[in-house]
Design a protein around this motif. Structure first.
Motif, PDB file in Angstrom:
ATOM      1  N   ILE A 165       0.839  -1.185   0.000  1.00 15.54           N
ATOM      2  CA  ILE A 165       0.000   0.000   0.000  1.00 15.54           C
ATOM      3  C   ILE A 165       0.880   1.242   0.000  1.00 15.54           C
ATOM      4  CG2 ILE A 165      -0.239  -0.016   2.537  1.00 15.54           C
ATOM      5  CD1 ILE A 165      -3.149   1.052   2.040  1.00 15.54           C
ATOM      6  N   ARG A 166       0.517   2.182  -0.840  1.00 13.58           N
ATOM      7  CA  ARG A 166       1.217   3.469  -0.905  1.00 13.58           C
ATOM      8  C   ARG A 166       0.484   4.450   0.006  1.00 13.58           C
ATOM      9  NH1 ARG A 166       4.291   4.668  -5.049  1.00 13.58           N
ATOM     10  NH2 ARG A 166       3.069   3.344  -6.456  1.00 13.58           N
ATOM     11  N   LEU A 167       1.224   5.140   0.877  1.00 12.05           N
ATOM     12  CA  LEU A 167       0.597   5.970   1.904  1.00 12.05           C
ATOM     13  C   LEU A 167       1.290   7.314   2.032  1.00 12.05           C
ATOM     14  CD1 LEU A 167       0.457   3.224   4.684  1.00 12.05           C
ATOM     15  CD2 LEU A 167      -1.524   4.103   3.439  1.00 12.05           C
ATOM     16  N   GLN A 168       0.493   8.349   2.271  1.00 19.62           N
ATOM     17  CA  GLN A 168       1.038   9.627   2.695  1.00 19.62           C
ATOM     18  C   GLN A 168       1.028   9.679   4.222  1.00 19.62           C
ATOM     19  OE1 GLN A 168      -1.142  12.777   0.525  1.00 19.62           O
ATOM     20  NE2 GLN A 168       0.672  12.993  -0.755  1.00 19.62           N
ATOM     21  N   PRO A 169       1.760  10.612   4.812  1.00 15.34           N
ATOM     22  CA  PRO A 169       1.970  10.555   6.268  1.00 15.34           C
ATOM     23  C   PRO A 169       0.783  10.965   7.119  1.00 15.34           C
ATOM     24  CG  PRO A 169       3.112  12.451   5.322  1.00 15.34           C
ATOM     25  CD  PRO A 169       2.628  11.626   4.173  1.00 15.34           C
ATOM     26  N   GLY A 170      -0.261  11.595   6.530  1.00 14.63           N
ATOM     27  CA  GLY A 170      -1.358  12.090   7.350  1.00 14.63           C
ATOM     28  C   GLY A 170      -2.510  11.126   7.544  1.00 14.63           C
ATOM     29  N   ILE A 171      -2.383   9.894   7.074  1.00 12.49           N
ATOM     30  CA  ILE A 171      -3.455   8.906   7.243  1.00 12.49           C
ATOM     31  C   ILE A 171      -3.338   8.265   8.622  1.00 12.49           C
ATOM     32  CG2 ILE A 171      -4.509   6.810   6.328  1.00 12.49           C
ATOM     33  CD1 ILE A 171      -3.312   7.421   3.656  1.00 12.49           C
ATOM     34  N   VAL A 172      -4.442   8.197   9.328  1.00 10.84           N
ATOM     35  CA  VAL A 172      -4.452   7.554  10.638  1.00 10.84           C
ATOM     36  C   VAL A 172      -4.241   6.049  10.457  1.00 10.84           C
ATOM     37  CG1 VAL A 172      -5.887   7.030  12.650  1.00 10.84           C
ATOM     38  CG2 VAL A 172      -5.891   9.327  11.674  1.00 10.84           C
ATOM     39  N   GLY A 173      -3.448   5.452  11.333  1.00 13.82           N
ATOM     40  CA  GLY A 173      -3.105   4.035  11.199  1.00 13.82           C
ATOM     41  C   GLY A 173      -4.300   3.121  11.114  1.00 13.82           C
ATOM     42  N   ALA A 174      -5.331   3.389  11.930  1.00  7.70           N
ATOM     43  CA  ALA A 174      -6.521   2.534  11.921  1.00  7.70           C
ATOM     44  C   ALA A 174      -7.229   2.581  10.571  1.00  7.70           C
ATOM     45  CB  ALA A 174      -7.477   2.947  13.038  1.00  7.70           C
ATOM     46  N   LYS A 175      -7.161   3.720   9.892  1.00  8.72           N
ATOM     47  CA  LYS A 175      -7.782   3.816   8.566  1.00  8.72           C
ATOM     48  C   LYS A 175      -7.060   2.918   7.572  1.00  8.72           C
ATOM     49  CE  LYS A 175      -9.160   6.993   4.900  1.00  8.72           C
ATOM     50  NZ  LYS A 175      -9.254   8.402   4.436  1.00  8.72           N
ATOM     51  N   VAL A 176      -5.747   2.816   7.692  1.00  5.40           N
ATOM     52  CA  VAL A 176      -4.999   1.917   6.821  1.00  5.40           C
ATOM     53  C   VAL A 176      -5.515   0.489   6.978  1.00  5.40           C
ATOM     54  CG1 VAL A 176      -2.712   1.041   6.214  1.00  5.40           C
ATOM     55  CG2 VAL A 176      -2.979   3.413   6.992  1.00  5.40           C
ATOM     56  N   ASN A 177      -5.771   0.096   8.214  1.00  2.03           N
ATOM     57  CA  ASN A 177      -6.289  -1.248   8.445  1.00  2.03           C
ATOM     58  C   ASN A 177      -7.685  -1.432   7.858  1.00  2.03           C
ATOM     59  OD1 ASN A 177      -3.989  -2.169   9.721  1.00  2.03           O
ATOM     60  ND2 ASN A 177      -4.707  -1.621  11.772  1.00  2.03           N
ATOM     61  N   ARG A 178      -8.513  -0.383   7.917  1.00  2.00           N
ATOM     62  CA  ARG A 178      -9.844  -0.476   7.300  1.00  2.00           C
ATOM     63  C   ARG A 178      -9.722  -0.609   5.785  1.00  2.00           C
ATOM     64  NH1 ARG A 178     -11.040   3.693  11.039  1.00  2.00           N
ATOM     65  NH2 ARG A 178     -11.105   5.286   9.399  1.00  2.00           N
ATOM     66  N   ILE A 179      -8.775   0.097   5.210  1.00  2.00           N
ATOM     67  CA  ILE A 179      -8.569   0.024   3.755  1.00  2.00           C
ATOM     68  C   ILE A 179      -8.124  -1.373   3.348  1.00  2.00           C
ATOM     69  CG2 ILE A 179      -7.125   0.867   1.858  1.00  2.00           C
ATOM     70  CD1 ILE A 179      -6.987   3.561   3.461  1.00  2.00           C
ATOM     71  N   LEU A 180      -7.260  -1.972   4.161  1.00  2.00           N
ATOM     72  CA  LEU A 180      -6.692  -3.284   3.817  1.00  2.00           C
ATOM     73  C   LEU A 180      -7.584  -4.452   4.228  1.00  2.00           C
ATOM     74  CD1 LEU A 180      -2.972  -2.633   4.809  1.00  2.00           C
ATOM     75  CD2 LEU A 180      -3.858  -2.931   2.485  1.00  2.00           C
ATOM     76  N   ALA A 181      -8.579  -4.207   5.067  1.00  2.00           N
ATOM     77  CA  ALA A 181      -9.410  -5.287   5.602  1.00  2.00           C
ATOM     78  C   ALA A 181     -10.044  -6.163   4.517  1.00  2.00           C
ATOM     79  CB  ALA A 181     -10.478  -4.712   6.536  1.00  2.00           C
ATOM     80  N   PRO A 182     -10.573  -5.597   3.417  1.00  2.00           N
ATOM     81  CA  PRO A 182     -11.170  -6.465   2.388  1.00  2.00           C
ATOM     82  C   PRO A 182     -10.189  -7.443   1.760  1.00  2.00           C
ATOM     83  CG  PRO A 182     -11.861  -4.180   2.088  1.00  2.00           C
ATOM     84  CD  PRO A 182     -10.761  -4.172   3.103  1.00  2.00           C
ATOM     85  N   TYR A 183      -8.903  -7.182   1.914  1.00  2.00           N
ATOM     86  CA  TYR A 183      -7.869  -8.055   1.350  1.00  2.00           C
ATOM     87  C   TYR A 183      -7.323  -9.030   2.393  1.00  2.00           C
ATOM     88  CZ  TYR A 183      -7.950  -4.266  -2.078  1.00  2.00           C
ATOM     89  OH  TYR A 183      -8.348  -3.328  -3.003  1.00  2.00           O
TER      90      TYR A 183
END
Length: 943
Positions: free
Chosen positions: A107-125
């Motif tokens: 996953i490509r990320l910028q620094p202002g994304i909250v960590g928990a949101k990253v997990n929500r984004i990746l959850a379907p995978y």
């Protein structure tokens, strides 16, 4: 540095960055300059940086002027990493882009994304972000990576160091390097001659020194964030990968990371947990050492004082209170891809534990609710200890790690040292599986003797950890300011000089986060303590962690909940001391808008606050204190004459609606905008979403012979405000609700004197507490009579009203908002035929606080093929009537929902509060109505 230098800096960056994102005023420099640690520095300039070009300019100008710079994302850091007395560059809002790669493998990320949101984004995978700090619901990717934050399960095998693949890096002079791009790498070699060669020279030198290389490997075999990460020189050959990994844990002292590519890690659908109780801390640690070799994913130790801190909390087993003073618990978690493997894991773990004395039978649970209850014990320790501290003291968390072979002895010695220095209420807990423990102290930094006691205790811990056990002084919280003087002690001369060499290479002018990691002042950890003066009981327990900010809708618009408390504490301190009256006056003046007027007062900040502080409640208290005698009379008058006011408002809205239909939206809008401007914005803003007036229902009961009855209380808002001109409906929510209840076969009872009844919410939000309580009491008595003392359920069509009613009214009353009532009582009494349509829903702040967002979504899903609930939207910002007077707050509250609604193609939206629906309609471009309209449209009665 002189003010002139900072003025020149501001002038230079203003060529690209709008002045509304550059702050030099006292209030916002104080508020934005605060992080979660126990130190305070106040920046001269704060900049909300929006993109890479702006960051490059900010750094180039700072470099040319030799002005120190610090970066800040969420500011949840605990060791003073995100504070500055010079220039603070904020990279949170606006740095939230992401891209899922390779079916979630990366996953490509910028620094202002909250960590928990990253997990929500990746959850379907079925994947997740590797690092898992306890602050993941609030901490942002940039801070997590730059501090090498870890947590309960990621250890050293799934942290940022092990899972980062590529990065965009902006150096102190503004140079941008994209390590994933060959052209960028080649350009960097040309523009920074000697940099890559120096990295390669250090790599070869360190690799050739076998003794030093072995030392590095041993130090990083356990969690270690003390100093710069020098292990890349022995872990990697590619110089650009070394550069990337040198930044992990560098705390912004080497460069700024504007983007990363991270490898994700798998998630497991099957989990089981067990809280195991041992007779003492040594036995518990020995068990943890043994469990390290088993199928264990997490093992969290809690000493007796940790257990004691939460033993009176709801859901905590009563038997904990009976344990003696040495009892220590270990919370164990095991995960698997299927139930059979999970069962085998449990058997193996129990076999390991058979060799140890336990105080209760070892029982595992895979029930999600029971698992959550167990982990709530662990999660509740820090807030419980922080909440019990004396006012004015600081809740301080330290962070050490030991090698597993010495863990039992080291942990017991750590416990003994803390007690010997008089910290008899200190708590030890943490990640036993990694040998990583935290100890919590409630420390008074206002008393020099107490500061010296703290220093003596810290020196004892440091000497024991380094000299006797060769452990880590910082395992996962970062070096910061409080361990910077001791980096050399832990690493020795060779390791420390290598770190200094790295600092000089990346930051030759020492402008990046000076004083962090590398600091020549041996007393720096005892300076610049953050004052926490007594201010008000509603907020005195605040530990300034910043966890509230993800749920504070005015965050980034004005002040956040944390920042409001920071400013109010400083105002209280200045009032008490009598010092600096000019500063006090400036803070008080600035707070009127930044703190009071722009607060939505929704209280959602409380839902993520570790010590359950509702800053909105505190702001309402300030509003109450600021009311004049005349204002109070107006509040009382409106409460006593509500029926007249509602009917007048309904007539006025009807007239406004008539003019709207007659003149058209464009022409009528111009007239209203002109009138508002002439009034100095005292006249509410008119929008096309403004509702028409309606007539309140009569009090005559309906279907009196029905077997089942409900008391229906239409809120005062619903009794006055109907649909807007362009809404696809013409009836009031009361008419529609009555029709749904009749279809379901319910008899309907209305409370007597309904036209003058209200729950009190409009007065509560404005600080008219007495009037609010008077109206609540009137309504309560009417509902008790109508429901025959709680015999019948009570339905109100507006969620904020139900939220207040539940808080202040007799528990005999069974109170329901619309979606909840439909879900509980009507699903088997109505036939649902879902619409073939994409719809949106908005869960109001009240709905969220009552835990009913999921129910709203379930009811909506029974009514339409596709339901959109935009993520990362909390309060809509309309805040009662605030959206009429401060529409920018409403726009800010829904800013992230706009692209979601457009992308998903929703054509209509539903909620359960008329004013929130007005705000959603105005900002999101589709009509929003009560969920009862949707239920009515798609249902028929069951014969």
């Amino acid at each position: 540095m002189s003010n002139v230098e900072y003025q020149n800096y501001v002038k230079a960056i203003s060529t690209l960055i709008p002045k509304e994102r550059i702050f030099t005023d006292t209030l916002r420099c104080l508020a934005y300059g605060t992080d979660g640690g126990f130190y305070r520095l106040e920046p001269q300039v704060v900049v909300r940086v929006a993109n890479e070009k702006e960051m490059q300019l900010c750094l180039r100008e700072a470099s040319s002027k030799k002005l120190p710079v610090t970066f800040k994302a969420a500011g949840t850091s605990l060791s003073g990493q995100a504070i500055s007395d010079s220039i603070l560059l904020m990279a949170g809002e606006g740095w939230e882009d992401y891209e899922v790669l390779e079916e979630g493998q990366k996953i490509r990320l910028q620094p202002g994304i909250v960590g928990a949101k990253v997990n929500r984004i990746l959850a379907p995978y079925n994947r997740k972000f590797g690092p898992d700090p306890a602050s993941i619901n609030s901490a942002m990717v940039g801070g997590i990576i730059i501090n090498n934050a870890s947590g309960m399960n990621c250890g050293t095998h799934e942290n940022a160091y092990k899972t980062i693949e590529a990065a965009k890096i902006i150096f102190a002079d503004g140079t941008l390097l994209d390590t994933a791009d060959a052209d960028s790498r080649e350009s960097f070699r040309r523009t920074r001659p000697g940099f890559v060669e120096k990295i390669e020279e250090i790599r070869d030198r360190v690799g050739a020194d076998e003794t030093f290389a072995a030392r590095i490997r041993k130090k990083y075999s356990i969690k270690n964030t003390t100093g710069f990460s020098i292990n890349p020189f022995i872990d990697y050959d590619d110089p650009f990968q070394i550069i990337i990994n040198l930044l992990i844990g560098s705390e912004g002292a080497l460069a700024f990371i504007s983007e990363v590519v991270m490898r994700s890690v798998p998630t497991y659908k099957c989990k089981a947990s067990s809280m195991v109780y041992f007779p003492d801390i040594i036995t518990a640690c020995k068990a943890a050492v043994a469990l390290k070799e088993g199928p264990v994913d997490g093992a969290e130790l809690l000493d007796r004082l940790a257990l004691k801190s939460v033993e009176n909390k709801e859901g905590i087993p009563d038997f904990i209170k009976d344990f003696d003073e040495t009892t220590t618990a270990v919370l164990i978690e095991t995960m698997a891809s299927d139930e059979d493997i999970l069962a085998k894991n449990i058997i193996q773990i129990k076999e390991i534990l058979n060799d140890f004395t336990t105080l209760r039978p070892v029982e595992f649970t895979s029930d999600p609710a029971e698992n959550e209850q167990l982990w709530n014990i662990r999660k509740g320790v820090f807030p419980a200890v922080g909440g019990m501290r004396e006012i004015g003291t600081t809740c301080l968390i330290e962070d050490v790690a030991y090698h597993m072979e010495t863990l039992p002895e080291a942990t017991k010695e750590l416990q003994d040292i803390i007690v010997e220095h008089g910290y008899t209420d200190a708590v030890i807990y943490g990640h036993a599986l990694e040998g990583n423990f935290h100890f919590i102290l409630n420390q008074d930094f206002s008393d020099p003797k107490e500061v010296q006691r703290y220093a003596a205790m810290m020196h004892a811990v440091i000497n024991m950890t380094v000299d006797k056990y060769d452990g880590s002084l910082k395992a996962e919280h970062g070096t910061g300011r409080n361990m910077a003087p001791f980096v050399k002690k832990e690493w020795g001369k060779k390791g420390y000089e290598l770190m200094c060499e790295i600092k000089r290479l990346f930051d030759p002018d020492t402008i990046l986060n000076p004083g962090v990691i590398i600091n020549d002042d041996p007393e720096c950890y005892l300076k610049n303590f953050k004052p926490l003066p007594q201010c008000d009981p509603l907020i005195d327990k605040c530990i300034e962690c910043g966890f509230c900010e993800v749920n504070c809708m005015s965050n980034h618009f004005s002040l956040s909940a944390r920042q409001r408390i920071v400013v109010q504490r400083e105002i209280a301190r200045l009032k008490k001391s009598g010092e600096n009256p000019e500063r006090l006056a400036e803070l008080e003046k600035g707070f009127v808008f930044q703190g009071e007027e722009s607060c939505a007062g929704d209280g959602l900040c409380e839902t993520s606050c570790p010590v359950s502080i509702d800053t909105g409640k505190y702001i309402k208290q300030i509003r109450a204190a600021n009311h004049s005698a005349f204002g109070k009379k107006v509040g009382n008058f409106t409460g006593e004459h509500l029926g007249l006011i509602c009917s007048t408002a309904s007539v006025a809205l009807g007239m406004v609606g008539g003019m709207h239909r007659l003149l058209g939206t464009k022409n009528f809008g111009k007239i209203c905008d002109t009138a508002r401007s002439i009034s100095g914005n005292h006249i509410p803003q008119w929008t096309a979403a403004m509702p028409s007036g309606v007539s309140a229902p009569e009090e005559t009961p309906i279907n009196t012979d029905a077997e089942q009855k409900v008391v229906y209380f239409p809120s005062c808002i619903a009794r006055a405000m109907g649909p807007a001109k362009d809404d696809p409906v013409t009836e009031s929510v009361s008419e529609v609700t009555i029709r749904v209840l009749k279809k379901a076969g319910y008899g309907i009872i209305f409370p007597k004197g309904m036209k003058n009844l209200c729950c009190g919410t409009p007065w509560e939000s404005k600080g008219f507490t007495e009037t609010a309580d008077m109206k609540s009491s009137e309504l309560e008595q009417a509902l008790l009579i109508a429901s025959e003392q709680g015999k019948y359920p009570v339905l109100c069509d507006t969620s904020p009203c139900i939220y207040r009613m539940r808080r202040v009214m007799d528990s005999k009353l069974k109170l329901y908002e619309p979606a909840e009532f439909v879900h509980k009582f009507l699903l088997n009494k109505l036939h649902f035929t879902p619409k073939k349509q994409t719809i949106a829903i908005h869960a109001t702040c009240s709905t969220q606080k009552m835990g009913l967002a999921k129910i709203l979504q379930e009811v909506a899903s029974m009514c339409a093929d596709k339901v959109i609930l935009p993520p990362d939207v909390n309060c809509c910002g309309f805040a009662g009537d605030k959206g009429f007077h401060l529409p920018a707050l409403n726009a800010h509250g829904l800013r992230t929902a706009v692209p979601v609604i457009k992308k998903e193609g929703a054509v209509v939206g539903y909620s359960n509060s008329r004013t929130c629906e007005i705000g959603c309609t105005e900002q999101l471009g589709i009509p929003y109505m009560s969920i009862m309209y949707l239920v009515d449209e798609v249902t028929t009665g069951i014969d």
